[in-house]
Each structure stands twice: as structure tokens, then as C-alpha cells.
Scaffold this active site. Sequence first.
Site, PDB file in Angstrom:
ATOM      1  N   GLY A   1       0.847  -1.188   0.000  1.00 22.16           N
ATOM      2  CA  GLY A   1       0.000   0.000   0.000  1.00 22.16           C
ATOM      3  C   GLY A   1       0.879   1.232   0.000  1.00 22.16           C
ATOM      4  O   GLY A   1       2.019   1.184   0.488  1.00 22.16           O
TER       5      GLY A   1
ATOM      6  N   GLN B   1       3.236   9.895   1.009  1.00 26.35           N
ATOM      7  CA  GLN B   1       4.517   9.172   0.968  1.00 26.35           C
ATOM      8  C   GLN B   1       5.307   9.443  -0.308  1.00 26.35           C
ATOM      9  O   GLN B   1       6.465   9.042  -0.409  1.00 26.35           O
ATOM     10  CB  GLN B   1       4.281   7.665   1.125  1.00 26.35           C
ATOM     11  CG  GLN B   1       3.675   7.296   2.475  1.00 26.35           C
ATOM     12  CD  GLN B   1       3.537   5.802   2.605  1.00 26.35           C
ATOM     13  OE1 GLN B   1       2.550   5.234   2.135  1.00 26.35           O
ATOM     14  NE2 GLN B   1       4.526   5.155   3.198  1.00 26.35           N
TER      15      GLN B   1
ATOM     16  N   CYS C   1       6.232   0.024   7.351  1.00 23.15           N
ATOM     17  CA  CYS C   1       5.826   1.159   6.519  1.00 23.15           C
ATOM     18  C   CYS C   1       7.046   1.621   5.734  1.00 23.15           C
ATOM     19  O   CYS C   1       8.135   1.722   6.295  1.00 23.15           O
ATOM     20  CB  CYS C   1       5.323   2.289   7.422  1.00 23.15           C
ATOM     21  SG  CYS C   1       4.839   3.778   6.532  1.00 23.15           S
ATOM     22  N   LEU C   2       6.848   1.913   4.452  1.00 23.99           N
ATOM     23  CA  LEU C   2       7.979   2.351   3.622  1.00 23.99           C
ATOM     24  C   LEU C   2       8.555   3.677   4.118  1.00 23.99           C
ATOM     25  O   LEU C   2       9.710   3.983   3.845  1.00 23.99           O
ATOM     26  CB  LEU C   2       7.554   2.466   2.151  1.00 23.99           C
ATOM     27  CG  LEU C   2       7.111   1.143   1.504  1.00 23.99           C
ATOM     28  CD1 LEU C   2       6.624   1.384   0.079  1.00 23.99           C
ATOM     29  CD2 LEU C   2       8.243   0.120   1.519  1.00 23.99           C
TER      30      LEU C   2
ATOM     31  N   HIS D   1      -4.152   1.389   7.860  1.00 27.94           N
ATOM     32  CA  HIS D   1      -2.769   1.886   7.885  1.00 27.94           C
ATOM     33  C   HIS D   1      -2.591   3.026   6.866  1.00 27.94           C
ATOM     34  O   HIS D   1      -2.055   4.081   7.192  1.00 27.94           O
ATOM     35  CB  HIS D   1      -1.792   0.732   7.587  1.00 27.94           C
ATOM     36  CG  HIS D   1      -0.363   1.158   7.466  1.00 27.94           C
ATOM     37  ND1 HIS D   1       0.619   0.752   8.349  1.00 27.94           N
ATOM     38  CD2 HIS D   1       0.270   1.960   6.568  1.00 27.94           C
ATOM     39  CE1 HIS D   1       1.774   1.304   7.999  1.00 27.94           C
ATOM     40  NE2 HIS D   1       1.587   2.032   6.914  1.00 27.94           N
ATOM     41  N   GLU D   2      -3.069   2.794   5.643  1.00 30.20           N
ATOM     42  CA  GLU D   2      -2.907   3.810   4.591  1.00 30.20           C
ATOM     43  C   GLU D   2      -3.756   5.050   4.876  1.00 30.20           C
ATOM     44  O   GLU D   2      -3.326   6.180   4.632  1.00 30.20           O
ATOM     45  CB  GLU D   2      -3.260   3.232   3.214  1.00 30.20           C
ATOM     46  CG  GLU D   2      -2.385   2.066   2.772  1.00 30.20           C
ATOM     47  CD  GLU D   2      -0.891   2.323   2.891  1.00 30.20           C
ATOM     48  OE1 GLU D   2      -0.451   3.479   2.702  1.00 30.20           O
ATOM     49  OE2 GLU D   2      -0.149   1.381   3.210  1.00 30.20           O
TER      50      GLU D   2
ATOM     51  N   HIS E   1      -2.212   7.617   6.990  1.00 29.80           N
ATOM     52  CA  HIS E   1      -1.284   8.532   6.300  1.00 29.80           C
ATOM     53  C   HIS E   1      -2.005   9.804   5.831  1.00 29.80           C
ATOM     54  O   HIS E   1      -1.411  10.880   5.813  1.00 29.80           O
ATOM     55  CB  HIS E   1      -0.636   7.848   5.093  1.00 29.80           C
ATOM     56  CG  HIS E   1       0.492   6.926   5.446  1.00 29.80           C
ATOM     57  ND1 HIS E   1       1.643   7.346   6.077  1.00 29.80           N
ATOM     58  CD2 HIS E   1       0.661   5.607   5.231  1.00 29.80           C
ATOM     59  CE1 HIS E   1       2.462   6.313   6.245  1.00 29.80           C
ATOM     60  NE2 HIS E   1       1.888   5.241   5.744  1.00 29.80           N
TER      61      HIS E   1
HETATM   62 NI    NI Z   1       2.776   3.367   5.746  1.00 28.42          NI
END
Ligand code: NI
Length: 185
Positions: free
Chosen positions: A45, A50, A98-99, A140-141, A144
Amino acid sequence: MILPITVYGNPVLRKKAVEIDKDYQGLQQLIDNMYETMYKAEGVGLAAPQVNKNIRLIVIDATPFGEDDESVKDFKKVLINPEIIEFRGEKESFNEGCLSLPTIREDVYRPTEITIKYQDENFKEYVEEWVGVKARITQHEYDHLEGKLFVDHISPIRRRLINGKLTAIAKGKTIPEYRVTPNRK
Ligand code: NI
């Protein structure tokens, strides 16, 4: 095109992202780029903040989990202007990464079910109920877009234990295998 990923310490990750409409320029290209960026970094995701865009756009491809979990074998979605209308069910723990937080993984408790309203890339609106991995990744997304990160959900003790790692990321001392946007000094 692969875009650099913003990491912990970048202010864009702490802003509430804004809604977009059909007039948003270059949307399809951005969606394509976000998918390419996510695949390259081996994520499932990615939210627009991001890639340094303060807009309410998420791409998800949970199909790599499909081997173990039938419910997500086709779960590939673009979510525009999503709104989680309801959270339901017991809270369950899941080990998240998470990236934007390279090297960090923590168990995070979240509700197992959500009702979500969102638009697809053609701005067609849907209201759907998602459970399990779908609900997990989406929450989670979605965080953000609200300026939140998964480390905001862990206990103060755990948070203190990873503080050094967070500082290293913020200062650019953690170098992941994918391209990142350096934080300003
Ligand atoms: Ni993330």
C-alpha cells in the site's frame, strides 16, 4: 516513473491530506507512478503523502498476501477521498511496517472491520465493508491521509525503545534499498 518516498521527519507525513476532484492534473500518471514506486519498494500500500503529495489518494495491491489469504487474492484498489465511516469488531494485533519507517516493525492493534466510502480513479463512489487484511491495510494507509503513522498506535514504552531508530531515519542515517526524499536539515 519511480518516485522518491518521504520518510519519518518529513512534515508532509504529519499533515491532513486534502480531497481532490476530476480536475486534478495528471492523476492517472500519478496513480501509475505510485504503483510502480510501491512495487519497486515491495510494499502492498502507498498513500500520496509518501510521495510528497498532500492529497487523499491511496493505492493498494494486497494480492501478494493472496496465497495465504483467499480474501485478498484480487484486492487491488485505488482509493480517492476515502472516508472510514465505521470501525467495528475486536481490536487485533498485526506486525506492521511502513515504507516511510524503514527498519521498524511493530505489533499494532486495530479494529478488524471497517465500513469505507471512497471513489475509484473515475470518481465513481462506493460504500463497502471490509474485514481482515483488507481492513488492516486500508486503516494503515488511511492514517497517512490523517497525518498519522503506525508508531502513533504503540505503547509509550515501545515508542521509547524505537526512538533511536526514528531519529536515525529522520536524520537520513537509515538508507533503505529504495529511493527516498531527504529530509531538510
Ligand atoms: Ni505506511
